[in-house]
Design a protein around this motif. Structure first.
Motif, PDB file in Angstrom:
ATOM      1  N   SER A   1      20.907 -21.734  35.792  1.00 16.17           N
ATOM      2  CA  SER A   1      21.067 -22.113  34.379  1.00 16.17           C
ATOM      3  C   SER A   1      21.504 -23.569  34.278  1.00 16.17           C
ATOM      4  CB  SER A   1      22.065 -21.191  33.677  1.00 16.17           C
ATOM      5  OG  SER A   1      23.362 -21.298  34.236  1.00 16.17           O
ATOM      6  N   GLY A   2      22.264 -24.039  35.280  1.00 16.92           N
ATOM      7  CA  GLY A   2      22.613 -25.459  35.304  1.00 16.92           C
ATOM      8  C   GLY A   2      21.380 -26.327  35.472  1.00 16.92           C
ATOM      9  N   PHE A   3      20.480 -25.920  36.380  1.00 19.39           N
ATOM     10  CA  PHE A   3      19.226 -26.656  36.532  1.00 19.39           C
ATOM     11  C   PHE A   3      18.455 -26.668  35.216  1.00 19.39           C
ATOM     12  CE2 PHE A   3      18.966 -25.471  41.323  1.00 19.39           C
ATOM     13  CZ  PHE A   3      19.932 -26.425  41.604  1.00 19.39           C
ATOM     14  N   ALA A   4      18.415 -25.508  34.550  1.00 18.99           N
ATOM     15  CA  ALA A   4      17.677 -25.412  33.283  1.00 18.99           C
ATOM     16  C   ALA A   4      18.280 -26.323  32.218  1.00 18.99           C
ATOM     17  CB  ALA A   4      17.663 -23.959  32.795  1.00 18.99           C
ATOM     18  N   ALA A   5      19.593 -26.566  32.330  1.00 21.76           N
ATOM     19  CA  ALA A   5      20.271 -27.439  31.366  1.00 21.76           C
ATOM     20  C   ALA A   5      20.182 -28.906  31.770  1.00 21.76           C
ATOM     21  CB  ALA A   5      21.732 -27.017  31.232  1.00 21.76           C
ATOM     22  N   GLY A   6      19.524 -29.184  32.887  1.00 16.01           N
ATOM     23  CA  GLY A   6      19.302 -30.560  33.281  1.00 16.01           C
ATOM     24  C   GLY A   6      20.146 -31.063  34.429  1.00 16.01           C
ATOM     25  N   GLU A   7      20.999 -30.211  35.004  1.00 14.35           N
ATOM     26  CA  GLU A   7      21.779 -30.628  36.174  1.00 14.35           C
ATOM     27  C   GLU A   7      20.856 -30.760  37.381  1.00 14.35           C
ATOM     28  OE1 GLU A   7      24.972 -27.894  36.784  1.00 14.35           O
ATOM     29  OE2 GLU A   7      25.597 -27.950  34.683  1.00 14.35           O
ATOM     30  N   VAL A   8      20.925 -31.855  38.069  1.00 12.46           N
ATOM     31  CA  VAL A   8      20.043 -32.135  39.206  1.00 12.46           C
ATOM     32  C   VAL A   8      20.744 -31.718  40.496  1.00 12.46           C
ATOM     33  CG1 VAL A   8      18.787 -33.946  40.439  1.00 12.46           C
ATOM     34  CG2 VAL A   8      18.992 -34.033  37.946  1.00 12.46           C
ATOM     35  N   PRO A   9      20.029 -31.109  41.435  1.00  6.76           N
ATOM     36  CA  PRO A   9      20.648 -30.711  42.707  1.00  6.76           C
ATOM     37  C   PRO A   9      21.292 -31.897  43.422  1.00  6.76           C
ATOM     38  CG  PRO A   9      18.451 -29.756  42.501  1.00  6.76           C
ATOM     39  CD  PRO A   9      18.607 -30.728  41.373  1.00  6.76           C
ATOM     40  N   ASP A  10      22.339 -31.607  44.196  1.00  2.00           N
ATOM     41  CA  ASP A  10      23.001 -32.649  44.979  1.00  2.00           C
ATOM     42  C   ASP A  10      21.994 -33.355  45.880  1.00  2.00           C
ATOM     43  OD1 ASP A  10      25.393 -31.946  43.859  1.00  2.00           O
ATOM     44  OD2 ASP A  10      26.050 -30.700  45.539  1.00  2.00           O
TER      45      ASP A  10
ATOM     46  N   LEU B   1      25.490 -15.270  27.082  1.00  2.83           N
ATOM     47  CA  LEU B   1      24.920 -16.142  28.094  1.00  2.83           C
ATOM     48  C   LEU B   1      24.069 -17.209  27.411  1.00  2.83           C
ATOM     49  CD1 LEU B   1      23.870 -13.555  30.840  1.00  2.83           C
ATOM     50  CD2 LEU B   1      25.955 -14.945  30.714  1.00  2.83           C
ATOM     51  N   THR B   2      24.176 -18.439  27.885  1.00  5.79           N
ATOM     52  CA  THR B   2      23.510 -19.543  27.196  1.00  5.79           C
ATOM     53  C   THR B   2      22.073 -19.761  27.644  1.00  5.79           C
ATOM     54  OG1 THR B   2      24.411 -21.093  28.829  1.00  5.79           O
ATOM     55  CG2 THR B   2      25.690 -20.755  26.822  1.00  5.79           C
ATOM     56  N   TRP B   3      21.706 -19.254  28.824  1.00  8.77           N
ATOM     57  CA  TRP B   3      20.344 -19.437  29.318  1.00  8.77           C
ATOM     58  C   TRP B   3      19.430 -18.459  28.593  1.00  8.77           C
ATOM     59  CZ3 TRP B   3      18.625 -18.679  35.108  1.00  8.77           C
ATOM     60  CH2 TRP B   3      17.419 -19.364  35.313  1.00  8.77           C
ATOM     61  N   ALA B   4      18.340 -18.959  28.043  1.00  2.22           N
ATOM     62  CA  ALA B   4      17.440 -18.138  27.235  1.00  2.22           C
ATOM     63  C   ALA B   4      16.952 -16.919  28.006  1.00  2.22           C
ATOM     64  CB  ALA B   4      16.236 -18.976  26.779  1.00  2.22           C
ATOM     65  N   ASN B   5      16.801 -15.813  27.281  1.00  2.31           N
ATOM     66  CA  ASN B   5      16.214 -14.569  27.815  1.00  2.31           C
ATOM     67  C   ASN B   5      17.038 -13.948  28.938  1.00  2.31           C
ATOM     68  OD1 ASN B   5      13.828 -14.897  26.114  1.00  2.31           O
ATOM     69  ND2 ASN B   5      13.251 -16.538  27.532  1.00  2.31           N
ATOM     70  N   SER B   6      18.364 -14.147  28.887  1.00  2.00           N
ATOM     71  CA  SER B   6      19.261 -13.585  29.895  1.00  2.00           C
ATOM     72  C   SER B   6      20.135 -12.502  29.288  1.00  2.00           C
ATOM     73  CB  SER B   6      20.168 -14.676  30.485  1.00  2.00           C
ATOM     74  OG  SER B   6      19.414 -15.673  31.135  1.00  2.00           O
ATOM     75  N   THR B   7      20.259 -11.381  29.998  1.00  2.00           N
ATOM     76  CA  THR B   7      21.082 -10.265  29.563  1.00  2.00           C
ATOM     77  C   THR B   7      22.179 -10.028  30.588  1.00  2.00           C
ATOM     78  OG1 THR B   7      19.199  -9.198  28.466  1.00  2.00           O
ATOM     79  CG2 THR B   7      21.102  -7.799  29.001  1.00  2.00           C
ATOM     80  N   LEU B   8      23.426  -9.940  30.135  1.00  2.00           N
ATOM     81  CA  LEU B   8      24.561  -9.720  31.021  1.00  2.00           C
ATOM     82  C   LEU B   8      24.826  -8.228  31.154  1.00  2.00           C
ATOM     83  CD1 LEU B   8      26.961 -10.852  32.647  1.00  2.00           C
ATOM     84  CD2 LEU B   8      28.261 -10.895  30.490  1.00  2.00           C
TER      85      LEU B   8
END
Length: 201
Positions: A55-64, A96-103
């Protein structure tokens, strides 16, 4: 009844990732990417750590170690964003903030058992090593698929996949080579209580 696929991409020595390496270890090719694009839709199952990462990647966080996503990585994350996802966690909070995700806070094994018996589509794991291990131990996995990339990450490898696994007999149901270097193997798994007494010659 739904079918459950445990699906890994690994280095040759069984690591799910490597510190400083890009996605797909930077070794994906056109045949492999085309095959990925042909895969049927699935409901993806994951734990909290994988959810946080993806979800971080989906929000634009780039891998180390990277300045930006490569096009192949961005397309993969975009496709996953559009897919249905079930996240098993007692620590994450609604919503959950990532679209189409169910907890789901219930026991993952029992929840997946119920999903399999009441559903009709494909269930597929993504990452989530401990979840995959638990589902395999419970005998819920119908297909176990590994795509091995031609690299040994002995110094930088992370997330050793098979640590803590039971003994498992594997009946091969598919194998394929992509781009002359990437190897797919797919099996029907059977958890063993003990090593077989009679091994085929």
């Amino acid at each position: 009844m739904s079918e459950l696929l445990v699906d890994f991409i690994t280095s040759l020595d069984g690591h799910a990732s490597g510190k400083g390496w890009p996605g797909f270890w930077g070794l994906e090719g056109p045949e492999y990417l085309a095959w990925l694009g042909e895969q049927p839709g699935a409901t993806y199952l994951m734990g909290a750590n994988t959810y946080r990462l993806m979800s971080g990647f989906a929000a634009g966080e780039v891998p180390d170690g990277q300045d930006e996503f490569r096009p192949e990585e961005e397309a993969s994350v975009d496709e996953l964003t559009q897919a249905s996802k079930v996240v098993f966690s007692s620590s994450l909070q609604q919503p959950l903030t990532w679209a189409n995700s169910t907890l789901v806070r219930d026991d993952a094994v029992e929840a997946v058992r119920a999903m399999k018996s009441s559903g009709s589509g494909l269930l597929s794991t993504i990452g989530s090593l401990s979840l995959c291990r638990s589902l395999l131990r419970a005998g819920l996995v119908d297909r176990f698929r590994v795509v091995m990339f031609p690299v040994i990450t002995g110094a930088t490898g992370e997330e050793r996949i098979y640590d803590g696994y039971p003994d498992v007999a594997l009946e091969m149901i598919e194998h394929r080579t992509f781009d002359g270097r990437i190897q797919l193997v797919e099996y029907k798994p059977r958890v063993l209580e003990h090593p077989p007494l009679n091994v085929p010659a």
